[in-house]
Design an enzyme around this catalytic site. Structure first.
Site, PDB file in Angstrom:
ATOM      1  N   ASP A 180      46.518 -28.776 -21.081  1.00 59.72           N
ATOM      2  CA  ASP A 180      46.357 -27.914 -19.857  1.00 59.72           C
ATOM      3  C   ASP A 180      46.478 -29.173 -18.765  1.00 59.72           C
ATOM      4  O   ASP A 180      45.473 -29.739 -18.366  1.00 59.72           O
ATOM      5  CB  ASP A 180      45.083 -27.259 -19.898  1.00 59.72           C
ATOM      6  CG  ASP A 180      44.870 -26.739 -18.370  1.00 59.72           C
ATOM      7  OD1 ASP A 180      45.873 -26.478 -17.656  1.00 59.72           O
ATOM      8  OD2 ASP A 180      43.715 -26.582 -18.119  1.00 59.72           O
ATOM      9  N   PRO A 181      47.854 -29.481 -18.107  1.00 58.00           N
ATOM     10  CA  PRO A 181      47.862 -30.279 -17.051  1.00 58.00           C
ATOM     11  C   PRO A 181      47.567 -29.888 -15.823  1.00 58.00           C
ATOM     12  O   PRO A 181      47.505 -30.265 -14.831  1.00 58.00           O
ATOM     13  CB  PRO A 181      49.266 -30.769 -17.162  1.00 58.00           C
ATOM     14  CG  PRO A 181      50.080 -29.664 -17.818  1.00 58.00           C
ATOM     15  CD  PRO A 181      49.025 -28.875 -18.668  1.00 58.00           C
ATOM     16  N   ASN A 182      46.825 -28.365 -15.894  1.00 55.36           N
ATOM     17  CA  ASN A 182      46.611 -27.796 -14.344  1.00 55.36           C
ATOM     18  C   ASN A 182      47.591 -27.881 -13.375  1.00 55.36           C
ATOM     19  O   ASN A 182      47.610 -28.182 -12.263  1.00 55.36           O
ATOM     20  CB  ASN A 182      45.093 -28.528 -13.871  1.00 55.36           C
ATOM     21  CG  ASN A 182      44.033 -27.926 -14.591  1.00 55.36           C
ATOM     22  OD1 ASN A 182      43.338 -28.420 -14.947  1.00 55.36           O
ATOM     23  ND2 ASN A 182      43.943 -26.425 -14.464  1.00 55.36           N
ATOM     24  N   HIS A 217      38.953 -18.721 -20.239  1.00 56.00           N
ATOM     25  CA  HIS A 217      38.810 -19.848 -19.627  1.00 56.00           C
ATOM     26  C   HIS A 217      37.283 -20.152 -19.423  1.00 56.00           C
ATOM     27  O   HIS A 217      36.566 -19.407 -19.419  1.00 56.00           O
ATOM     28  CB  HIS A 217      39.415 -19.614 -18.144  1.00 56.00           C
ATOM     29  CG  HIS A 217      39.069 -20.620 -17.084  1.00 56.00           C
ATOM     30  ND1 HIS A 217      38.354 -20.468 -16.114  1.00 56.00           N
ATOM     31  CD2 HIS A 217      39.507 -21.862 -17.040  1.00 56.00           C
ATOM     32  CE1 HIS A 217      38.351 -21.238 -15.366  1.00 56.00           C
ATOM     33  NE2 HIS A 217      38.919 -22.224 -15.777  1.00 56.00           N
ATOM     34  N   LYS A 246      42.464 -31.515 -21.700  1.00 51.92           N
ATOM     35  CA  LYS A 246      42.760 -31.389 -20.339  1.00 51.92           C
ATOM     36  C   LYS A 246      43.637 -32.595 -19.710  1.00 51.92           C
ATOM     37  O   LYS A 246      43.260 -33.805 -19.977  1.00 51.92           O
ATOM     38  CB  LYS A 246      41.463 -31.517 -19.188  1.00 51.92           C
ATOM     39  CG  LYS A 246      41.463 -31.560 -17.957  1.00 51.92           C
ATOM     40  CD  LYS A 246      42.080 -30.055 -17.475  1.00 51.92           C
ATOM     41  CE  LYS A 246      41.053 -29.029 -17.605  1.00 51.92           C
ATOM     42  NZ  LYS A 246      41.591 -27.534 -16.872  1.00 51.92           N
TER      43      LYS A 246
END
Length: 432
Positions: free
Chosen positions: A226-228, A330, A198
């Site tokens: 996953d850098p959102n 997810h 994350k």
């Protein structure tokens, strides 16, 4: 045997959550969920677990009368009734505060889908009990006996600033070497074969260094980041240049489907890695738009909690197969009921292309009888007992409900929690 549904019990719970960092801020000390129990006139009880924020509890209470008198087999009628009771509020401005949303689980536009899922899984649990069959068999049978999951790493602080309980045993995870230690421990304990980081927390060069350290430590493990959506298109492309040949997939680097498409088109010129999402393809309308744009997103990370249940996620899997897209799952902070429902679903989907996400290693409490679920070589075995194959531990439920009553949290607020550490933190996205 009278199968008419007569009671719907919704019990909000809270459980300890570590200070995990993300693009929106930091996890609060307590994660909120709710446990659903649907009881028939003959005393059978089907269960599920879903979101537990205040707005979700209100919409669940609004929709609960939809089940009165139904048979556990009346899923289509349930959906129709839920749409009637919930739809008028689905576009209302129910979301409070400045919280930055990382995923659609908080979106009021997903209220119908979230409630349908909450009731559907519990009704399928009842169906399985009545048929003496596991939920996976109600979904068409198992395509696999075990479901693989991925180690889910987080940058994190050693303890919460407000110290509501003892510090978690994972310690601080900020520097690359600390992330390697975190991964070693998680893989040793659970046997995971792939690793997800994350990101979107620190400057990208620090996060790239962490991933490169993980590559060196685990050269054979598929890696994801996953850098959102906290990176601009330019930053997303700069990062991927530094991670050539490293990633299995690249999850939500840039904001919006247009931003993802801009990254994807450039990656295609570079012969690059596929893009995955749980942020921009979250319903069938968004799926159609992704197809219209030429499928810049190649992997959908589904979530039955906001896609509308297990059956509709199976339909999504067929669409992904039709358009030559990958599918995985997810996760959010959850306990065993959600995890086991996810396992039944994943086992029923032949087109599961990647190991699924789970936050489960970060939690240390449980609401199911027998305690924590056991991973074998990074996978969970699909239960063969009737229904979901798990039941509620009533003492644990009462304890976690007491946590809820006393924790003081009613809506997740990563942004507000982060401002306790850094009053200037805005949560603005993309930040880099």
């Amino acid at each position: 045997m009278n199968l008419a549904i007569r009671h719907v019990r919704i019990t909000p719970i809270a459980f300890r959550d570590p200070p995990l960092l993300n693009a929106a801020g930091i996890h609060e000390p307590w994660a909120l969920r709710s446990v659903i129990e649907i009881e028939t006139a003959c005393g059978r009880v089907g269960i599920n677990e879903t979101y537990g924020d205040q707005s979700m509890l209100e919409v669940l209470a609004r929709a609960a009368p939809a089940l009165q008198g139904l048979s556990p087999w009346d899923l289509n009628v349930m959906e129709s009734r839920v749409q009637t009771l919930v739809q008028p509020a689905s576009n209302a401005s129910e979301f409070q505060g400045e919280q930055i949303s990382l995923a659609p689980g908080t979106h009021v536009s997903k209220n119908v889908a979230k409630v349908v899922n909450a009731f559907e899984v519990a009704m399928l649990d009842l169906q399985g009990q009545l048929a003496n069959a596991p939920v996976v068999d109600l979904l068409g049978g198992a395509a696999r006996d075990t479901v693989p999951f991925s180690a889910y790493l987080f940058f994190k602080y050693a303890e919460h600033i407000d110290h509501p309980y003892a510090a978690d045993p994972w310690g601080e995870g900020i520097q690359p070497e600390a992330l390697v230690v975190q991964a070693c421990r998680m893989i040793e304990q659970y046997g995971f074969k792939s690793i997800k980081l994350k990101a979107g927390v620190f400057p990208p060069e620090q996060e790239v260094a962490a991933l490169l350290a993980l590559t060196q430590a685990f050269p054979d493990a598929p890696l994801r980041i996953d850098p959102n959506a906290n990176w601009s298109v330019a930053t997303s492309l700069k990062v991927i240049e530094q991670l050539r040949g490293v990633l299995e997939y690249y999850e939500d680097p840039a904001p919006g489907l247009d931003g993802m498409a801009a990254v994807a088109y450039k990656l295609r010129e570079m012969g690059g890695v596929p893009l995955a999402t749980n942020m921009v393809v979250t319903d069938y309308k968004e799926f159609a738009e992704n197809v219209r744009l030429g499928c810049p997103v190649r992997i959908v990370l589904s979530d039955h909690h906001y896609w509308g249940g297990l059956r509709t996620t199976q339909q999504l899997a067929r669409l992904c197969q039709t358009f030559d897209m990958g599918l995985s799952m997810h996760s959010n902070s959850h306990l065993g009921i959600s995890l086991i429902a996810m396992t039944h679903l994943a086992a029923s989907v032949p087109h599961l292309a990647y190991a699924c996400d789970t936050h489960y290693p970060w939690q240390d409490e449980e609401v199911v009888q027998g305690g924590r679920l056991k991973f074998e070589n990074g996978s969970l075995r699909v239960p063969r007992g009737p229904g979901l194959g798990v039941t509620i531990d009533s003492e644990a439920l009462a304890r976690l409900h007491d946590n809820y009553l006393h924790c003081g949290i009613r809506n997740r607020d990563d942004l507000g929690q982060m401002r306790k550490y850094d009053p200037t933190f805005t949560g603005k996205q993309p930040r880099y």
